[in-house]
Design an enzyme around this catalytic site. Structure first.
Site, PDB file in Angstrom:
ATOM      1  N   SER A 183     120.170  73.838  79.562  1.00 21.25           N
ATOM      2  CA  SER A 183     120.063  73.463  78.155  1.00 21.25           C
ATOM      3  C   SER A 183     118.601  73.502  77.698  1.00 21.25           C
ATOM      4  O   SER A 183     117.971  74.556  77.761  1.00 21.25           O
ATOM      5  CB  SER A 183     120.707  72.087  77.944  1.00 21.25           C
ATOM      6  OG  SER A 183     120.886  71.805  76.584  1.00 21.25           O
ATOM      7  N   ASP A 229     130.511  77.375  74.513  1.00 19.25           N
ATOM      8  CA  ASP A 229     129.370  76.483  74.264  1.00 19.25           C
ATOM      9  C   ASP A 229     129.241  76.211  72.765  1.00 19.25           C
ATOM     10  O   ASP A 229     128.997  77.123  71.969  1.00 19.25           O
ATOM     11  CB  ASP A 229     128.096  77.137  74.795  1.00 19.25           C
ATOM     12  CG  ASP A 229     126.921  76.173  74.880  1.00 19.25           C
ATOM     13  OD1 ASP A 229     126.891  75.201  74.110  1.00 19.25           O
ATOM     14  OD2 ASP A 229     126.040  76.406  75.729  1.00 19.25           O
ATOM     15  N   HIS A 261     129.131  74.198  77.474  1.00 19.53           N
ATOM     16  CA  HIS A 261     127.690  73.997  77.634  1.00 19.53           C
ATOM     17  C   HIS A 261     127.363  73.271  78.929  1.00 19.53           C
ATOM     18  O   HIS A 261     126.282  73.450  79.495  1.00 19.53           O
ATOM     19  CB  HIS A 261     127.174  73.182  76.442  1.00 19.53           C
ATOM     20  CG  HIS A 261     125.699  72.952  76.441  1.00 19.53           C
ATOM     21  ND1 HIS A 261     124.784  73.961  76.230  1.00 19.53           N
ATOM     22  CD2 HIS A 261     124.966  71.817  76.632  1.00 19.53           C
ATOM     23  CE1 HIS A 261     123.559  73.466  76.287  1.00 19.53           C
ATOM     24  NE2 HIS A 261     123.639  72.166  76.527  1.00 19.53           N
TER      25      HIS A 261
END
Length: 314
Positions: A183, A229, A261
């Protein structure tokens, strides 16, 4: 994929049963060959790395699909905790490393978690990658709210600590380093690669960054996206990041199928096998792993899409 017989770098011969004569060749030559092989074998015992004379960084046995998908590789792993109080520039972490020193030094990788997350969220990668022959540093960031540019600086600070001050610094080849991150940590791994072109590999995992273009990156980069995601949608993060990397660069984009995600936060065989292959190929220059990256992997139950350049440059 067609399998090509592995050729021994030390002897230049394809593997055959020891001492087996070639068909139609008089047996006395087999004895001579065996004697030569014995001498070659003795010489390899006395010179470290001679098992891979053309590549001194090669570590571990020849890979197979099973070996790169396994939960653990050939190396036993030890770990040590690094307190945030003992370091500057990042928040401490855990170092995972091959227990044995008989193979010499290893390449090293620092891994950053994402926004609001702790190192525990990416901890599974520590032993999984280290057991394949790397020193792996899963880090905590200074604060869980740190942005990608800060995370990039912290990854580099962690690598500097690892190679200069850590208890395992003598086990590491400081010229063979890489970065990974999830991320915002994945966005940070791009920042780190941009700042330090000497890095040998970067692997952003479902990365997030407000900066969408990365033409400055000179580090071989494998980007993982996830088709489901909604936090860092591939259309506005992973895909433009990949597309903006120089076309001349060794680069790849793997979009996970039926994934979110947070796919990198739990043990994931697809993430592991291609991360291992990428790190081996570019940190260790180990072309034995090229077979898993080129030809490009096809879409499957776990791969929505794969893009990249083949064959690789270096």
């Amino acid at each position: 994929m067609q399998h090509h017989p592995h050729t021994s770098a030390a002897s230049g011969e394809s593997h055959r049963p020891s001492g087996a004569p070639r068909r139609g060749r008089p047996r006395r030559f087999a004895g001579v060959a065996a004697a030569i092989a014995a001498v070659v074998g003795l010489s390899t015992l006395t010179s470290p790395g001679a098992h891979a004379a053309d590549n001194p960084y090669e570590r571990g046995p020849a890979p197979t699909t099973a070996s790169i998908e396994a939960l653990r590789g050939p190396y036993a792993v030890s770990q040590t905790t690094v307190s945030s109080l003992a370091v500057t520039g990042f928040g401490g972490g855990t170092i995972y490393y091959p227990t044995s020193t008989s193979d010499g030094t290893f390449g090293a990788v620092a891994i950053s978690p994402g926004f609001t997350a702790l190192q525990s969220s990416i901890a599974w990668l520590g032993p999984r990658l280290a057991s394949q022959g790397f020193v792996v540093f899963t880090i905590d960031t200074n604060t869980t709210l740190d942005q990608p540019d800060s995370r990039g600086e912290q990854l580099l600070a962690a690598l500097d600590y690892l190679t200069q001050r850590s208890s395992v610094r003598n086990r590491i080849d400081s010229s063979r380093l890489g970065v990974m991150g999830h991320s915002m940590g994945g966005g940070g791994s791009l920042e780190a690669a941009k700042s330090r072109p000497s890095l040998q590999a970067a692997i952003p995992l479902t990365p997030w960054n407000l900066d969408k273009t990365w033409p400055e990156v000179r580090t071989p980069t494998l980007i993982f996206g996830a088709d489901g995601d909604t936090i860092a949608p591939v259309s506005s993060h992973a895909e433009p990041f990949y597309s903006s990397l120089p076309s001349s660069l060794d680069r790849a984009y793997l979009e996970l199928n039926n994934a979110t995600h947070f796919a990198p936060n739990t043990s994931d065989t697809t993430i592991a096998k291609y991360s291992i292959s990428w790190l081996k190929r570019f940190i260790d220059n180990d072309t034995r792993y090229e077979q898993f990256l080129c030809p490009l992997p096809r879409p499957s139950l776990t791969i929505e899409e794969y893009r990249g350049n083949c064959p690789h440059n270096s």
